[in-house]
Scaffold this motif. Sequence first.
Motif, PDB file in Angstrom:
ATOM      1  N   PRO A   5      51.598 -16.630 -10.249  1.00  0.00           N
ATOM      2  CA  PRO A   5      52.222 -17.702 -11.032  1.00  0.00           C
ATOM      3  C   PRO A   5      51.606 -17.840 -12.418  1.00  0.00           C
ATOM      4  N   VAL A   6      52.482 -18.114 -13.387  1.00  0.00           N
ATOM      5  CA  VAL A   6      52.059 -18.368 -14.764  1.00  0.00           C
ATOM      6  C   VAL A   6      51.924 -19.877 -14.951  1.00  0.00           C
ATOM      7  N   ALA A   7      50.854 -20.308 -15.568  1.00  0.00           N
ATOM      8  CA  ALA A   7      50.667 -21.733 -15.817  1.00  0.00           C
ATOM      9  C   ALA A   7      51.714 -22.225 -16.818  1.00  0.00           C
ATOM     10  N   LEU A   8      52.315 -23.367 -16.509  1.00  0.00           N
ATOM     11  CA  LEU A   8      53.274 -23.990 -17.409  1.00  0.00           C
ATOM     12  C   LEU A   8      52.561 -25.060 -18.225  1.00  0.00           C
ATOM     13  N   LEU A   9      52.710 -24.996 -19.527  1.00  0.00           N
ATOM     14  CA  LEU A   9      52.077 -25.986 -20.395  1.00  0.00           C
ATOM     15  C   LEU A   9      52.806 -27.320 -20.333  1.00  0.00           C
ATOM     16  N   VAL A  10      54.148 -27.279 -20.257  1.00  0.00           N
ATOM     17  CA  VAL A  10      54.937 -28.508 -20.216  1.00  0.00           C
ATOM     18  C   VAL A  10      56.389 -28.162 -19.936  1.00  0.00           C
ATOM     19  N   THR A  11      57.132 -29.106 -19.389  1.00  0.00           N
ATOM     20  CA  THR A  11      58.588 -29.039 -19.336  1.00  0.00           C
ATOM     21  C   THR A  11      59.119 -30.286 -20.036  1.00  0.00           C
ATOM     22  N   TYR A  12      59.829 -30.082 -21.139  1.00  0.00           N
ATOM     23  CA  TYR A  12      60.398 -31.191 -21.888  1.00  0.00           C
ATOM     24  C   TYR A  12      61.863 -31.391 -21.498  1.00  0.00           C
ATOM     25  N   GLY A  13      62.273 -32.646 -21.367  1.00  0.00           N
ATOM     26  CA  GLY A  13      63.669 -32.957 -21.078  1.00  0.00           C
ATOM     27  C   GLY A  13      63.784 -34.237 -20.286  1.00  0.00           C
ATOM     28  N   SER A  14      64.993 -34.748 -20.157  1.00  0.00           N
ATOM     29  CA  SER A  14      65.241 -35.995 -19.435  1.00  0.00           C
ATOM     30  C   SER A  14      64.806 -35.871 -17.987  1.00  0.00           C
ATOM     31  N   GLY A  15      64.004 -36.816 -17.521  1.00  0.00           N
ATOM     32  CA  GLY A  15      63.499 -36.781 -16.159  1.00  0.00           C
ATOM     33  C   GLY A  15      62.257 -35.941 -16.002  1.00  0.00           C
TER      34      GLY A  15
ATOM     35  N   THR B 222      66.750 -33.574 -24.762  1.00  0.00           N
ATOM     36  CA  THR B 222      67.366 -34.684 -24.033  1.00  0.00           C
ATOM     37  C   THR B 222      68.799 -34.296 -23.739  1.00  0.00           C
ATOM     38  N   ASP B 223      69.507 -35.130 -22.983  1.00  0.00           N
ATOM     39  CA  ASP B 223      70.960 -34.963 -22.797  1.00  0.00           C
ATOM     40  C   ASP B 223      71.344 -33.575 -22.290  1.00  0.00           C
ATOM     41  N   GLY B 224      70.663 -33.123 -21.241  1.00  0.00           N
ATOM     42  CA  GLY B 224      71.035 -31.855 -20.620  1.00  0.00           C
ATOM     43  C   GLY B 224      70.333 -30.635 -21.167  1.00  0.00           C
ATOM     44  N   TRP B 225      69.398 -30.792 -22.091  1.00  0.00           N
ATOM     45  CA  TRP B 225      68.629 -29.674 -22.627  1.00  0.00           C
ATOM     46  C   TRP B 225      67.170 -29.801 -22.179  1.00  0.00           C
ATOM     47  N   PHE B 226      66.589 -28.666 -21.744  1.00  0.00           N
ATOM     48  CA  PHE B 226      65.204 -28.631 -21.287  1.00  0.00           C
ATOM     49  C   PHE B 226      64.500 -27.421 -21.899  1.00  0.00           C
ATOM     50  N   SER B 227      63.179 -27.542 -22.045  1.00  0.00           N
ATOM     51  CA  SER B 227      62.355 -26.413 -22.442  1.00  0.00           C
ATOM     52  C   SER B 227      61.169 -26.318 -21.504  1.00  0.00           C
ATOM     53  N   VAL B 228      61.100 -25.214 -20.789  1.00  0.00           N
ATOM     54  CA  VAL B 228      59.973 -24.925 -19.897  1.00  0.00           C
ATOM     55  C   VAL B 228      59.041 -23.985 -20.662  1.00  0.00           C
ATOM     56  N   ILE B 229      57.860 -24.480 -21.048  1.00  0.00           N
ATOM     57  CA  ILE B 229      56.994 -23.731 -21.961  1.00  0.00           C
ATOM     58  C   ILE B 229      55.761 -23.240 -21.206  1.00  0.00           C
ATOM     59  N   PRO B 230      55.610 -21.926 -21.041  1.00  0.00           N
ATOM     60  CA  PRO B 230      54.448 -21.386 -20.326  1.00  0.00           C
ATOM     61  C   PRO B 230      53.301 -21.078 -21.269  1.00  0.00           C
ATOM     62  N   GLU B 231      52.163 -20.744 -20.680  1.00  0.00           N
ATOM     63  CA  GLU B 231      51.050 -20.222 -21.459  1.00  0.00           C
ATOM     64  C   GLU B 231      51.434 -18.857 -22.024  1.00  0.00           C
ATOM     65  N   VAL B 232      50.603 -18.327 -22.897  1.00  0.00           N
ATOM     66  CA  VAL B 232      50.853 -17.021 -23.506  1.00  0.00           C
ATOM     67  C   VAL B 232      51.061 -15.969 -22.418  1.00  0.00           C
ATOM     68  N   LEU B 233      52.088 -15.141 -22.590  1.00  0.00           N
ATOM     69  CA  LEU B 233      52.423 -14.098 -21.623  1.00  0.00           C
ATOM     70  C   LEU B 233      51.847 -12.753 -22.074  1.00  0.00           C
TER      71      LEU B 233
END
Length: 312
Positions: A251-261, A271-282
Amino acid sequence: MMSRHVRAAGALVAWVAALVASGCGGGGGGGDNAPPTAPPAISVNSATYGAGSPQRLAYDQLNAARLRCGFGLLAQSAPLDQAAAAHANYMSLNGELGHGEDPGKPGFTGATVLDRALAAGYAPRAVGEDLSGASGGSTAADAVRSLMAAPYHARSLLTGFLEVGLAWNAVASFDTLTAVLGVPASAQLQSPQGVATFPCAGTTDALARNANESPSPFPSNPDAQWGQPITVAGPESLRITSATITGPSGPVALLVTYGSGATADPNATFTDGWFSVIPEVLQPGTSYAVAIDYAVAGTPGSARFSFATGPR
């Protein structure tokens, strides 16, 4: 290679006043204030950029990513090309990378991207602009890859625009891509069908490492670096319930997931149906498996795919 990515502060998309929604917006949605949308375009008129030109490289890179992942093709727009070239010339003349223009400086054609699009004869429903400057011999295709690995720029480039204009020139010490995107006043934005992601299955040249986005996805850490974000788009009711990225070592560490909820985006873009799942450097030249579980209006769903990073 050093790079910088700049998007207009305060608004992902500059909406024309006549549009019902104002401020930030995009191609997903379906809420009361969302503009109407059309299915993603799978064909457009052939572009006239010269074979092998920076504009052609950028155009082909962007459209291949959008088509592969279900966001629809962009058509070339001569007025948006003119707006992009005018702003690129202004930045080059004044040695500054940014979206604004000062009427007292050489090359001025409009204070904002909307002003410059109107000056070029473009009648927009929506217009936006993305900039990427890089040193170290990067190509215009590399600039697109870098923008797609910058969370806010990725959303901008994947939002429901229909047309694009491109310019490539030197700004100070940076080779700079200027991309101006628009929706004509008489047209609807295009929207993916269901839930779509970038990268997606078939992506083989994602960026392993990125940084220097303005605004920053990590405002408290000016030196932040991250790996290729997973941009997720769907209806406004979309909520991500889990997300994992797995590489050869686990598993790769995730720095953050931005988005509603999920985690509130400090720049109020995801927001409003858009998300960004941001991992550590690959790692470069490496395949990664993505598993995302979500719910749309309470109905569960999932996305499972693999993508690969490019060699650098």
